[in-house]
Design a protein around this motif. Structure first.
Motif, mmCIF file in Angstrom:
data_model
loop_
_atom_site.group_PDB
_atom_site.id
_atom_site.type_symbol
_atom_site.label_atom_id
_atom_site.label_comp_id
_atom_site.label_asym_id
_atom_site.label_seq_id
_atom_site.Cartn_x
_atom_site.Cartn_y
_atom_site.Cartn_z
ATOM 1 N N LEU A 261 0.818 -0.982 0.001
ATOM 2 C CA LEU A 261 0.107 0.123 0.014
ATOM 3 C C LEU A 261 0.863 1.198 -0.072
ATOM 4 N N PHE A 262 1.932 1.242 0.450
ATOM 5 C CA PHE A 262 2.924 2.131 0.391
ATOM 6 C C PHE A 262 4.065 2.154 -0.207
ATOM 7 N N ASN A 263 3.795 1.687 -1.495
ATOM 8 C CA ASN A 263 4.797 1.529 -2.543
ATOM 9 C C ASN A 263 4.315 2.063 -3.845
ATOM 10 N N PHE A 264 3.171 2.679 -3.896
ATOM 11 C CA PHE A 264 2.816 3.151 -5.213
ATOM 12 C C PHE A 264 3.456 4.656 -5.453
ATOM 13 N N THR A 265 3.409 4.824 -6.896
ATOM 14 C CA THR A 265 3.965 6.151 -7.264
ATOM 15 C C THR A 265 2.965 7.411 -6.775
ATOM 16 N N TRP A 266 3.351 8.610 -6.594
ATOM 17 C CA TRP A 266 2.566 9.575 -6.189
ATOM 18 C C TRP A 266 1.552 9.752 -7.051
ATOM 19 N N GLU A 267 1.549 9.680 -8.213
ATOM 20 C CA GLU A 267 0.285 9.812 -9.196
ATOM 21 C C GLU A 267 -0.873 9.158 -8.702
ATOM 22 N N VAL A 268 -0.824 7.672 -8.051
ATOM 23 C CA VAL A 268 -1.530 6.905 -7.770
ATOM 24 C C VAL A 268 -2.214 7.345 -6.515
ATOM 25 N N TYR A 269 -1.617 7.882 -5.673
ATOM 26 C CA TYR A 269 -2.335 8.361 -4.323
ATOM 27 C C TYR A 269 -2.986 9.762 -4.613
ATOM 28 N N VAL A 270 -2.681 10.645 -5.493
ATOM 29 C CA VAL A 270 -3.265 11.711 -5.896
ATOM 30 C C VAL A 270 -4.734 11.380 -6.601
ATOM 31 N N LEU A 271 -4.564 10.142 -7.608
ATOM 32 C CA LEU A 271 -5.929 9.938 -8.208
ATOM 33 C C LEU A 271 -6.745 9.506 -7.306
ATOM 34 N N GLY A 272 -6.159 8.474 -6.381
ATOM 35 C CA GLY A 272 -7.018 7.863 -5.239
ATOM 36 C C GLY A 272 -7.786 9.067 -4.483
ATOM 37 N N LEU A 273 -7.003 9.958 -4.117
ATOM 38 C CA LEU A 273 -7.635 11.164 -3.260
ATOM 39 C C LEU A 273 -8.762 11.825 -4.132
ATOM 40 N N LEU A 274 -8.307 12.014 -5.239
ATOM 41 C CA LEU A 274 -9.255 12.651 -6.158
ATOM 42 C C LEU A 274 -10.565 11.920 -6.462
ATOM 43 N N ILE A 275 -10.250 10.618 -6.596
ATOM 44 C CA ILE A 275 -11.542 9.574 -6.790
ATOM 45 C C ILE A 275 -12.381 9.634 -5.538
ATOM 46 N N ALA A 276 -11.766 9.745 -4.204
ATOM 47 C CA ALA A 276 -12.438 9.834 -3.105
ATOM 48 C C ALA A 276 -13.263 11.120 -2.935
ATOM 49 N N VAL A 277 -12.471 12.212 -3.062
ATOM 50 C CA VAL A 277 -13.475 13.394 -2.636
ATOM 51 C C VAL A 277 -14.154 13.863 -3.850
ATOM 52 N N PHE A 278 -13.735 13.860 -4.987
ATOM 53 C CA PHE A 278 -14.542 14.627 -6.161
ATOM 54 C C PHE A 278 -15.297 13.700 -6.696
ATOM 55 N N ALA A 279 -15.324 12.353 -6.918
ATOM 56 C CA ALA A 279 -16.047 11.411 -7.469
ATOM 57 C C ALA A 279 -16.810 10.405 -6.540
ATOM 58 N N THR A 280 -16.579 10.788 -5.153
ATOM 59 C CA THR A 280 -17.434 9.814 -4.251
ATOM 60 C C THR A 280 -18.217 10.823 -3.270
ATOM 61 N N VAL A 281 -17.611 11.393 -2.443
ATOM 62 C CA VAL A 281 -18.002 12.083 -1.214
ATOM 63 C C VAL A 281 -18.836 13.205 -1.680
ATOM 64 N N ILE A 282 -18.229 14.127 -2.499
ATOM 65 C CA ILE A 282 -18.943 15.647 -2.873
ATOM 66 C C ILE A 282 -19.957 15.228 -3.602
ATOM 67 N N PRO A 283 -20.051 14.212 -4.785
ATOM 68 C CA PRO A 283 -21.308 14.078 -5.649
ATOM 69 C C PRO A 283 -22.460 13.229 -4.860
ATOM 70 N N SER A 284 -22.036 12.481 -3.899
ATOM 71 C CA SER A 284 -22.998 11.579 -3.121
ATOM 72 C C SER A 284 -23.995 12.756 -2.355
#
Length: 301
Positions: A214-237
């Motif tokens: 879990l701690f060995n991804f590239t930084w892009e993966v973490y950024v995309l994971g955060l964007l998916i969580a905030v802007f494609a999950t929490v806010i639109p719900s």
């Protein structure tokens, strides 16, 4: 005048929520470019979403409805959280490893027709002529879109389509079965609890079969994971819940027709995906079928 203003504000909020939801498939496909599997990106989505839903659950913990909640209601809440948000999300993320984001959204858009079929099978609710026409149109559109995709990418498109269809079926099952629970808990409280249950299911799933650090991804993966969580999950719900409250679920179902269109546009911009003429024609048939059914249902109420 104020009512009209509120209605159009509800439309705008609904459109924004749908577009943000539609961006999820595009961001997931982008994440797959960085050597990450479906369960890992789903885990990141839930990890980043989890704190938001915990805070919301705490804020709404004392907000009760007038309807008494039984112990069995919590069991059903767990079940629908498991089916509607965990299984549906997992099938969706797996399916996206095989097919285009554009096709994913088209298939998921079938869920209103699946709700009708499930209501007919389990609740014995009759299917109207309008609904039958809409169901026929939507599945004709899917056949056209996928027959063209198989010619392009091969039989793997069937596998991807199968997983996305499972996602649509599990989400539709959640909608059919959870309707009687929502008035007991309230929309925000029910959605929050269901999402927290889904988060725990994903955590357990990853604990058993997670194959990547879990701690060995590239930084892009973490950024995309955060964007998916905030802007494609929490806010639109919550935008979707607010829109439904302002314009009604029937009108929102019509607004939701923008979902596949926005995904096709976003996928062409960020992923370089392009649908063939036959696929676009099939997509338009699907969208027309759902919107046609929604308009007719709205007029009959």
């Amino acid at each position: 005048m104020q009512t009209t203003k509120n209605f159009w504000s509800g439309i705008a909020i609904g459109v924004l929520g749908i577009v943000l939801f539609s961006s999820k498939a595009v961001m997931v496909k982008l994440a797959y470019n960085y050597d990450v599997d479906a369960i890992s990106i789903l885990l990141l989505r839930m990890l980043f979403s989890f704190p938001f839903y915990v805070v919301i659950a705490i804020l709404y913990r004392n907000k009760n409805t007038e309807i008494a909640i039984k112990n069995t209601d919590y069991i059903w809440l767990f079940f629908f959280g498991f089916v509607g948000y965990y299984l549906a999300s997992y099938f969706d993320f797996v399916g996206l490893t095989y097919i285009k984001a554009s096709l994913e959204r088209i298939i998921l858009f079938l869920y209103p027709t699946i709700v009708i079929l499930l209501n007919r099978i389990f609740l014995k609710q009759p299917i109207s002529k309008t609904q039958a026409i809409a169901i026929g149109l939507t599945y004709l559109g899917i056949i056209l879109a996928f027959s063209a995709e198989v010619n392009i990418t091969g039989v793997s498109a069937y596998l991807g389509g199968f997983f996305i269809l499972l996602s649509a079926i599990t989400y539709a099952s959640y909608l059919v079965g959870s309707g009687w629970l929502i008035p007991k808990f309230g929309v925000v409280k029910f959605t929050t609890y269901a999402m927290l249950i889904s988060c725990f299911c994903v955590f357990v799933h990853y604990g058993f079969i997670g194959e990547m650090d879990l701690f060995n991804f590239t930084w892009e993966v973490y950024v995309l994971g955060l964007l998916i969580a905030v802007f494609a999950t929490v806010i639109p719900s919550f935008l979707v819940s607010l829109s439904i409250k302002m314009i009604s679920s029937s009108n929102f179902a019509i607004v939701a027709g923008i979902g596949p269109i926005s995904t096709i546009i976003l996928a062409s911009i960020f992923l370089g995906e392009f649908l063939t003429f036959l696929q676009l024609f099939g997509a338009l048939i699907v969208i027309f079928g759902i919107v046609f059914m929604s308009v007719k249902s709205s007029k009959n109420k």
